[in-house]
Each structure stands twice: as structure tokens, then as C-alpha cells.
Scaffold this motif. Sequence first.
Motif, PDB file in Angstrom:
ATOM      1  N   ARG A  92     -13.260   5.837   1.614  1.00  0.00           N
ATOM      2  CA  ARG A  92     -12.569   4.553   1.385  1.00  0.00           C
ATOM      3  C   ARG A  92     -13.075   3.510   2.380  1.00  0.00           C
ATOM      4  NH1 ARG A  92      -7.138   3.500  -0.353  1.00  0.00           N
ATOM      5  NH2 ARG A  92      -7.128   1.344  -1.105  1.00  0.00           N
ATOM      6  N   LEU A  93     -13.288   2.293   1.931  1.00  0.00           N
ATOM      7  CA  LEU A  93     -13.913   1.268   2.753  1.00  0.00           C
ATOM      8  C   LEU A  93     -12.905   0.327   3.403  1.00  0.00           C
ATOM      9  CD1 LEU A  93     -16.985   0.287   0.566  1.00  0.00           C
ATOM     10  CD2 LEU A  93     -16.889   1.806   2.537  1.00  0.00           C
ATOM     11  N   LEU A  94     -13.251  -0.121   4.611  1.00  0.00           N
ATOM     12  CA  LEU A  94     -12.492  -1.140   5.317  1.00  0.00           C
ATOM     13  C   LEU A  94     -13.139  -2.499   5.063  1.00  0.00           C
ATOM     14  CD1 LEU A  94     -11.980   0.692   8.725  1.00  0.00           C
ATOM     15  CD2 LEU A  94     -10.336   0.492   6.856  1.00  0.00           C
ATOM     16  N   PRO A  95     -12.366  -3.568   5.101  1.00  0.00           N
ATOM     17  CA  PRO A  95     -12.935  -4.890   4.820  1.00  0.00           C
ATOM     18  C   PRO A  95     -13.688  -5.456   6.009  1.00  0.00           C
ATOM     19  CG  PRO A  95     -10.608  -5.081   5.298  1.00  0.00           C
ATOM     20  CD  PRO A  95     -10.908  -3.614   5.288  1.00  0.00           C
ATOM     21  N   ARG A 118     -11.610 -12.027 -10.608  1.00  0.00           N
ATOM     22  CA  ARG A 118     -11.732 -10.952  -9.624  1.00  0.00           C
ATOM     23  C   ARG A 118     -11.543 -11.544  -8.234  1.00  0.00           C
ATOM     24  NH1 ARG A 118     -17.770  -9.174 -11.506  1.00  0.00           N
ATOM     25  NH2 ARG A 118     -17.272  -7.970 -13.379  1.00  0.00           N
ATOM     26  N   ILE A 119     -10.666 -10.949  -7.447  1.00  0.00           N
ATOM     27  CA  ILE A 119     -10.428 -11.424  -6.086  1.00  0.00           C
ATOM     28  C   ILE A 119     -10.469 -10.229  -5.124  1.00  0.00           C
ATOM     29  CG2 ILE A 119      -8.889 -12.669  -4.539  1.00  0.00           C
ATOM     30  CD1 ILE A 119      -7.584 -13.956  -6.946  1.00  0.00           C
ATOM     31  N   PRO A 120     -11.476 -10.141  -4.254  1.00  0.00           N
ATOM     32  CA  PRO A 120     -11.444  -9.112  -3.204  1.00  0.00           C
ATOM     33  C   PRO A 120     -10.289  -9.397  -2.238  1.00  0.00           C
ATOM     34  CG  PRO A 120     -13.668  -9.973  -3.505  1.00  0.00           C
ATOM     35  CD  PRO A 120     -12.741 -10.887  -4.249  1.00  0.00           C
ATOM     36  N   TYR A 121      -9.601  -8.348  -1.785  1.00  0.00           N
ATOM     37  CA  TYR A 121      -8.478  -8.545  -0.887  1.00  0.00           C
ATOM     38  C   TYR A 121      -8.306  -7.306  -0.012  1.00  0.00           C
ATOM     39  CZ  TYR A 121      -5.505  -5.414  -3.694  1.00  0.00           C
ATOM     40  OH  TYR A 121      -4.978  -4.320  -4.339  1.00  0.00           O
ATOM     41  N   VAL A 122      -7.410  -7.413   0.948  1.00  0.00           N
ATOM     42  CA  VAL A 122      -7.117  -6.309   1.861  1.00  0.00           C
ATOM     43  C   VAL A 122      -5.773  -5.714   1.468  1.00  0.00           C
ATOM     44  CG1 VAL A 122      -6.808  -5.627   4.263  1.00  0.00           C
ATOM     45  CG2 VAL A 122      -8.402  -7.478   3.685  1.00  0.00           C
ATOM     46  N   THR A 123      -5.734  -4.404   1.252  1.00  0.00           N
ATOM     47  CA  THR A 123      -4.502  -3.731   0.861  1.00  0.00           C
ATOM     48  C   THR A 123      -3.531  -3.660   2.038  1.00  0.00           C
ATOM     49  OG1 THR A 123      -5.301  -1.530   1.460  1.00  0.00           O
ATOM     50  CG2 THR A 123      -5.826  -2.331  -0.754  1.00  0.00           C
ATOM     51  N   LYS A 124      -2.294  -3.285   1.757  1.00  0.00           N
ATOM     52  CA  LYS A 124      -1.289  -3.182   2.814  1.00  0.00           C
ATOM     53  C   LYS A 124      -1.666  -2.150   3.866  1.00  0.00           C
ATOM     54  CE  LYS A 124       2.670  -4.767   0.084  1.00  0.00           C
ATOM     55  NZ  LYS A 124       4.008  -4.421  -0.445  1.00  0.00           N
ATOM     56  N   ASP A 125      -2.445  -1.113   3.474  1.00  0.00           N
ATOM     57  CA  ASP A 125      -2.872  -0.122   4.451  1.00  0.00           C
ATOM     58  C   ASP A 125      -4.258  -0.424   5.032  1.00  0.00           C
ATOM     59  OD1 ASP A 125      -4.283   0.428   2.167  1.00  0.00           O
ATOM     60  OD2 ASP A 125      -3.775   2.554   2.066  1.00  0.00           O
ATOM     61  N   GLY A 126      -4.747  -1.661   4.815  1.00  0.00           N
ATOM     62  CA  GLY A 126      -5.937  -2.118   5.500  1.00  0.00           C
ATOM     63  C   GLY A 126      -7.265  -1.795   4.875  1.00  0.00           C
ATOM     64  N   HIS A 127      -7.319  -1.465   3.592  1.00  0.00           N
ATOM     65  CA  HIS A 127      -8.567  -1.137   2.933  1.00  0.00           C
ATOM     66  C   HIS A 127      -9.032  -2.272   2.016  1.00  0.00           C
ATOM     67  CE1 HIS A 127      -7.122   2.985   3.989  1.00  0.00           C
ATOM     68  NE2 HIS A 127      -8.394   3.097   4.317  1.00  0.00           N
ATOM     69  N   ASP A 233      -7.536 -18.912  -7.872  1.00  0.00           N
ATOM     70  CA  ASP A 233      -7.878 -19.293  -6.507  1.00  0.00           C
ATOM     71  C   ASP A 233      -8.203 -18.023  -5.730  1.00  0.00           C
ATOM     72  OD1 ASP A 233      -5.369 -18.188  -5.927  1.00  0.00           O
ATOM     73  OD2 ASP A 233      -4.386 -20.125  -5.697  1.00  0.00           O
ATOM     74  N   ASP A 234      -8.051 -18.037  -4.422  1.00  0.00           N
ATOM     75  CA  ASP A 234      -8.462 -16.889  -3.599  1.00  0.00           C
ATOM     76  C   ASP A 234      -7.298 -16.026  -3.141  1.00  0.00           C
ATOM     77  OD1 ASP A 234      -7.442 -18.885  -1.954  1.00  0.00           O
ATOM     78  OD2 ASP A 234      -8.749 -18.374  -0.272  1.00  0.00           O
ATOM     79  N   VAL A 235      -6.103 -16.213  -3.720  1.00  0.00           N
ATOM     80  CA  VAL A 235      -4.915 -15.464  -3.294  1.00  0.00           C
ATOM     81  C   VAL A 235      -4.638 -14.333  -4.279  1.00  0.00           C
ATOM     82  CG1 VAL A 235      -2.477 -15.595  -2.682  1.00  0.00           C
ATOM     83  CG2 VAL A 235      -3.977 -17.547  -2.237  1.00  0.00           C
ATOM     84  N   ALA A 236      -4.841 -13.102  -3.842  1.00  0.00           N
ATOM     85  CA  ALA A 236      -4.654 -11.951  -4.729  1.00  0.00           C
ATOM     86  C   ALA A 236      -3.183 -11.604  -4.919  1.00  0.00           C
ATOM     87  CB  ALA A 236      -5.407 -10.735  -4.178  1.00  0.00           C
TER      88      ALA A 236
END
Length: 272
Positions: A92-95, A118-127, A233-236
Motif C-alpha cells: 500500500r502506498l503513502l502519498p 478522478r481526484i487523488p486524495y489521502v485516506t483517513k489512515d494516511g494512504h 474541483d480538487d476536494v475528494a
Amino acid sequence: MGSEPEVRPRVGCAVDADGRITFDVPARPAEARQVLLRLRPKKGQPEKILHVLDLEPAGDGRRRAVLETWPVLAEGRWDVHLLQDPDSRRLRLLPGPRDLRVLVDGHLRDRQSPLAVRIPYVTKDGHLAIRAWRRTAHAEAAGIEVTDRSMTVGARLHGASLGKGAVVRLRRRGGDGAVRTLQPHAGDDDRSFSFTVDYEELATGTDGGSGIWDAFVLPAPEASPIRMARLLDDVADRKEVFVYPTVTVGGALVHPYYTVDNDLSVKVTKTG
């Protein structure tokens, strides 16, 4: 001695104006050969959809994978992993740095049908993950003006246009199928429109005093309803970011909000 801790690399990504996403993978781990995108299944459901991208040299020891605009990703949340080969364990990748500048003013560009976001984002657990939407047509909510009696929403259609007899519908979530119909005020281009929700009428029309109303637009009497949302926009995840005032009226608390899917809804909660 215990085994060495697993190294999870930080992967940078950038989005271009066409929706193409480029992943930049650092030199380590050198054995990684592919980037795996996994559509996160619903709770209790098996994994069904995977998408694999090959890594190519990108200079300075880095490698790069490109998610092209086609095929269109299914709507949902996609987790991002590294693979050494198709049968190896996933990492699993980190941003790393995320360049999402082209997404900020995405609502200013007209989109065709089907709409793919498509919006890249950071999950609640940091991935690192990607939030994707895929819709035949879309009604992009813009400004929401709240007073002590009502809310007025501005919106714009993508992949459709307003015709004669167009209406906005608030549909109560649940089994009773209640619907409230509103008249939109159309702009000159037949794509921009606004509508106003009278809070007291909505509160008194909510059987049981509490409920959630989902917002749709029907661009023509026989057309399929189009869900109103804010996606361009850029807000996932905007539910906890865009928070609107709660108004007390007709014995109830009323406020608009964005759902976990960034769809527009109005919540009515009985006070007594």
C-alpha cells in the motif's frame, strides 16, 4: 532478531487537464514493477475490479506509471498499491506531493456525457487513493446562500441542458417516496440555473418531523433525474469541509450538506 520493518514509499502524483494521472515512484523499492489500482468493495462484498499500470524509467532512478483517461474508472474509491509481479504481495502506498492545480477551477469547463472525474486524495489512515465518479450527466452545485428562512442553490448542467418543463426535485430518502417539486430559474444558456428551498415548507412537509431530502434536477418531463453534487474541483471529501448553517424553523432544524459521495442533500431534524 525480528524482520526489518516494511518500507512504504511515498508516491507523488499529478493530474493534467484531460484527467490523466501520473504516478512518480522513488528508486526504492527497486523490485516494484507495477502500480495496482483496486476498487474498494462495499462492506461484506468480494473484491471485483483491479487495474494494473506498468512502471517505466523516468530518470534519476525514479519510475513512472500513467493512468490514461481511458478506460474510465468505475465510480468509487480506488486504493493504490505497488506490485513486484501479478502474484506478489501488495504494498500500500503513502502519498507524496500531489499536483492537483488543474482541478481547482474544473467547474469552469463544460463536460460532455458521460462525466468522468478522478481526484487523488489521502485516506483517513494516511494512504494514497483515488476518488472516482462516473455519471451519464451531472448537475454541479456551486454557491449555496443560506438565510434564516431558506437556501438558494446555483448549479450548472454537464452532459445535458434544461428544456421546457424542467423541474428540481427534492426526494425524501427512505421508503415513503415523498417528493417536493421546485421551479428552477434558468440562465440564458439553458445549462445554468438556480432554485430556492423554503425551509418552513420543507419542515412542515416532512412526515414525522425528521428526514433527509436528496436534490435532483429533471431537465425535461420525460428525462431521467440527475443528482446534484459538487465534483468538479480538487476536494475528494467535502462533507466535513463545506459546513453550512443550521436554521431553526417550523419546529425543526434544517441545513444543507454534502454526503460522503459529495451529493447535495438537506437534513430536517425535529426539535421537540
